[in-house]
Design a protein around this motif. Sequence first.
Motif, PDB file in Angstrom:
ATOM      1  N   SER A  47       0.857  -1.186   0.000  1.00  0.00           N
ATOM      2  CA  SER A  47       0.000   0.000   0.000  1.00  0.00           C
ATOM      3  C   SER A  47       0.885   1.226   0.000  1.00  0.00           C
ATOM      4  CB  SER A  47      -0.888   0.017   1.241  1.00  0.00           C
ATOM      5  OG  SER A  47      -1.472   1.293   1.395  1.00  0.00           O
ATOM      6  N   ARG A  49      -0.052   4.140   1.199  1.00  0.00           N
ATOM      7  CA  ARG A  49      -0.249   5.034   2.344  1.00  0.00           C
ATOM      8  C   ARG A  49      -0.438   4.323   3.680  1.00  0.00           C
ATOM      9  NH1 ARG A  49      -6.077   6.479   2.272  1.00  0.00           N
ATOM     10  NH2 ARG A  49      -6.915   4.788   1.004  1.00  0.00           N
ATOM     11  N   VAL A  50      -0.735   3.002   3.626  1.00  0.00           N
ATOM     12  CA  VAL A  50      -0.968   2.300   4.895  1.00  0.00           C
ATOM     13  C   VAL A  50       0.299   1.519   5.264  1.00  0.00           C
ATOM     14  CG1 VAL A  50      -2.504   0.711   6.103  1.00  0.00           C
ATOM     15  CG2 VAL A  50      -3.387   2.098   4.209  1.00  0.00           C
ATOM     16  N   PRO A  51       0.865   1.736   6.444  1.00  0.00           N
ATOM     17  CA  PRO A  51       2.113   1.047   6.796  1.00  0.00           C
ATOM     18  C   PRO A  51       1.883  -0.437   7.122  1.00  0.00           C
ATOM     19  CG  PRO A  51       1.348   2.356   8.651  1.00  0.00           C
ATOM     20  CD  PRO A  51       0.400   2.635   7.517  1.00  0.00           C
ATOM     21  N   ALA A  79      -1.880   3.791  13.999  1.00  0.00           N
ATOM     22  CA  ALA A  79      -1.264   4.241  12.739  1.00  0.00           C
ATOM     23  C   ALA A  79      -2.138   3.814  11.561  1.00  0.00           C
ATOM     24  CB  ALA A  79       0.149   3.668  12.601  1.00  0.00           C
ATOM     25  N   SER A  82      -5.033   6.184  11.362  1.00  0.00           N
ATOM     26  CA  SER A  82      -4.691   7.472  10.744  1.00  0.00           C
ATOM     27  C   SER A  82      -4.529   7.336   9.240  1.00  0.00           C
ATOM     28  CB  SER A  82      -3.372   8.024  11.289  1.00  0.00           C
ATOM     29  OG  SER A  82      -3.326   7.892  12.653  1.00  0.00           O
ATOM     30  N   ALA A  83      -4.091   6.141   8.791  1.00  0.00           N
ATOM     31  CA  ALA A  83      -3.733   5.994   7.382  1.00  0.00           C
ATOM     32  C   ALA A  83      -4.915   5.616   6.502  1.00  0.00           C
ATOM     33  CB  ALA A  83      -2.629   4.947   7.230  1.00  0.00           C
ATOM     34  N   THR A  84      -5.973   5.033   7.082  1.00  0.00           N
ATOM     35  CA  THR A  84      -7.078   4.581   6.237  1.00  0.00           C
ATOM     36  C   THR A  84      -8.425   4.772   6.929  1.00  0.00           C
ATOM     37  OG1 THR A  84      -8.153   2.627   5.276  1.00  0.00           O
ATOM     38  CG2 THR A  84      -6.519   2.209   6.970  1.00  0.00           C
ATOM     39  N   TYR A 169      -4.468  -5.065   8.783  1.00  0.00           N
ATOM     40  CA  TYR A 169      -3.851  -4.445   7.605  1.00  0.00           C
ATOM     41  C   TYR A 169      -4.409  -5.068   6.325  1.00  0.00           C
ATOM     42  CZ  TYR A 169      -0.364  -3.323   4.061  1.00  0.00           C
ATOM     43  OH  TYR A 169       0.249  -2.885   2.910  1.00  0.00           O
TER      44      TYR A 169
END
Length: 895
Positions: A47, A49-51, A79, A82-84, A169
Amino acid sequence: MTKKFALIVLIAASLRAADDAEYTKQIRQFTTGPQFSTELVDHLPASARVPTPLQFLGYIAGAENHLTYAEDVYRYMRALESATPRVKVFSIGNSEEGREMLLVAVSSEQNIASLDRYKDITRRLSDPRKISDDEAARLIADGKALYYATGAMHSPETGSPEMLMELVYRLAVEDTPMIRNIRDNVIFLTTPVLEVDGRDRQVDLARYRLQNPKPPTPPLVYWGHYVAHDNNRDHMGLALALSRNVLRAYFDFHPQVIHDLHESVPFMYISTGTGPYNASLDPIMVDEWHRMAWHEVQEMTRRGVPGVWTWGFYDGWAPNYMFWTGMGHNTIGRFYETFGNRFPSTENRVVRVQSDREWYRTNPPLPTVKWSLRNNVNYQQSGLLLALSDMAERRHHFLEQFYLLGKRSVAKAANEGPAAWVFDGAQKRQGQLRDLMALLRTHGVEVNVADDAFTMKTNWPPPAPATDENKPKEEPKAVNFAKGSYIVRMDQPYSRLADTMLDVQYVRSDEKVYDDTGWTLGYLKNVDFKRVANPDVLKVPMHAWDAPAGEPTPRPATNNADTDFFRAYWADGNSKKPRIALMHTWLRTQDEGWWRLALESMGVPYTYISTQDAAHTPNLREKFDVILFPPTGGSNSSQEIVNGLPPGPPLPWKKTTLTPNLAVDQTDDIRPGLGLAGVENVTRFVEDGGLLITARDTSVWAADYGIARWVRVVPSQKLRAPGTILSAAVSDKKSPIVTGYDETIPLYFSASPIFRVGLTPETPPESRPSGRGTKTDPDVPQGRPFVPLPDRPKPAPGEEGFQPPEDLPGNSDFAMPRPEDRPRVIVAFNKKADQLLMSGMLEGGEELAGKPAVIDAPRGRGHVILFACNPMWRQNTQGSYALVMNAIMNWDHLR
Ligand SMILES: [Zn+2]
């Protein structure tokens, strides 16, 4: 898996351009063979933007040598949030030691944005009394199904928090039809770490082991602050923060499945259980366990994954497991046991009996295997993805079934019955009664109060069905109930949970049971209750009981053996209170943890000491008036208590920078036990006027080491009483220990020990020599006139076991203890074996009938009180708390 199929999967996976190449490479590196994975989890999508866990933590889920502290799991989940927009994180409360517990939701961005709406739909479906079938059908059509998975309840079972990070994730990022379908139809909820205090201690130990690979690693002496494995036996009592937090989260979301992730047997057990199944459960819920389990067994098996099975582990009987948070509320409860290595190392494991093929394990685990943390992650995650995919395919089925289970629970009063459970409002132990009602209410069960006194034919005990038509049916007796009596109606959505907690259990003696067999809360709390089959009870004028929980109670004037009396006593700052120590071993701390909880529930202050402290304190009496030594739960405890663990390099349980979470108590080395010096110190403490209270195996220790004199342990041949409620009777009414009790006391008893008080062995049952006539005829020697033998004199009360020989008392008076030194039986088990069992399983009860349950053994100026039962168990046995509390309050005048 065939090589060809494996190759295709491998090529397919390596061709996916969207995969994170490094992560995927490491998944394969840490998986010990392709058969220990599936195409669902053998890669990780990339991804922008997603860690990934690798990017965020520096290692993949299931990497060798890495376990993640709860706080870092949470940082990662936040996290993701925040990312998705597909992930949302909620705090659901704190542990006893102040660590946070989380709930993470993952679904499509639309579903997450409308989470409140979907929560409202499942909330409305949960109470079928308030909606019509048409409304329900509309809600079901609009709703999403919720699946709630929890990780790391049992702290040495370490894989699930790692797996859940990767799963969240994957669900948020992966773009296959299967995952898209899950995202659109299911809201996945997870609490990645349930026992958050224990998780952090276990990660500490894993770090310790990495730094100190040679010497043995200390065992996880404390998991949670109070108990270990029993955090999965708290569903009835709700004594632990994690139980209450999960229950609150449950009522916030009303998920359709709740799923606990455990690790023990190879390679993957999917719960159904062997039976006996809990008798209050709806058959369609049990059928759903089987449908889901076999579906996952088959799907894993067809992918060539070895060792996935169901049925042959755990029973399905007791309602005290965490997943009863669901099952008690019409939600499917289930669990996995996957194969865990405890520490994040790769190990060569030997699988013994569980590698045998059985009807329920046609694709058994391999007899030997090289096993990694990543294998464990692969199994758990693949299974969950299959379950989620099944739910996505059958979203309506799950919502409809949730509604139907609720409807059938409401119909219980009119169908199978009973109509209600009624607790007379005029009974003695008002504190324990009120607490039981408050507990039911915390469980979501509605409690009502009768507006006026009423009389009701209860049909309890239910009359035996009349087999002979000429025989009249037993006429039900009318029972009077006072105004203010509590009524728990069975026409409510959570009737089945209330019913199983309040009903009496019967378990056949040939059943293989996994835990306690009887738990009837009315007995354990020593309150009167009636099972009312008569449906007229539902017409009694009543109103909802809505008294605030934990309301202050006026100080009870008399001691009714009720916890309220003791709460008031300890809250009163004026009277001089005994100084109490609670002593634990370094072997096992769980049973004493329940005692700590019991004391704290009544506001009783105590000093927490270990057997090592007692060994190093010659004058214990200077510091304490009472020492409580709760059960240790071992099988060879007397020796272990004294000797401790085998000699060897020290096993520290200490806060250090490497192990900052090893707490509750601390020592440089958990190996040494009480030692003979400790036995001497404790004995001197009693002789100098102290009170020592022991239970179960510590009572055996007090007898074995002679601290309690003239108490014998009777070997058992056939007694089977696995966590059972037995009837006992007060034997010594003058003892302050039984203040407030009635003649009979229900006691929780588990398996052993059996005691006997006395100087001499038990007299064999009356017998006559073989001769003429019958068993009861006198024996007649031949060739002389017949002289009948006089009857043996019966010992006076309190003299049993201490009679001098009849021929010449003067020969033995030197060995006779003075009456004031003799142990006295304060409470004894029912003398009639067939009347012993109140709830659960009992076999061979004649060995226990009439034997002591509570013994007061004086020594010097002090006393040892020995319990054969465990009076403080899982925060359910308030009915026997008063036996301990009375002893403590009367520590200096027990004679
Ligand atoms: Zn477990």
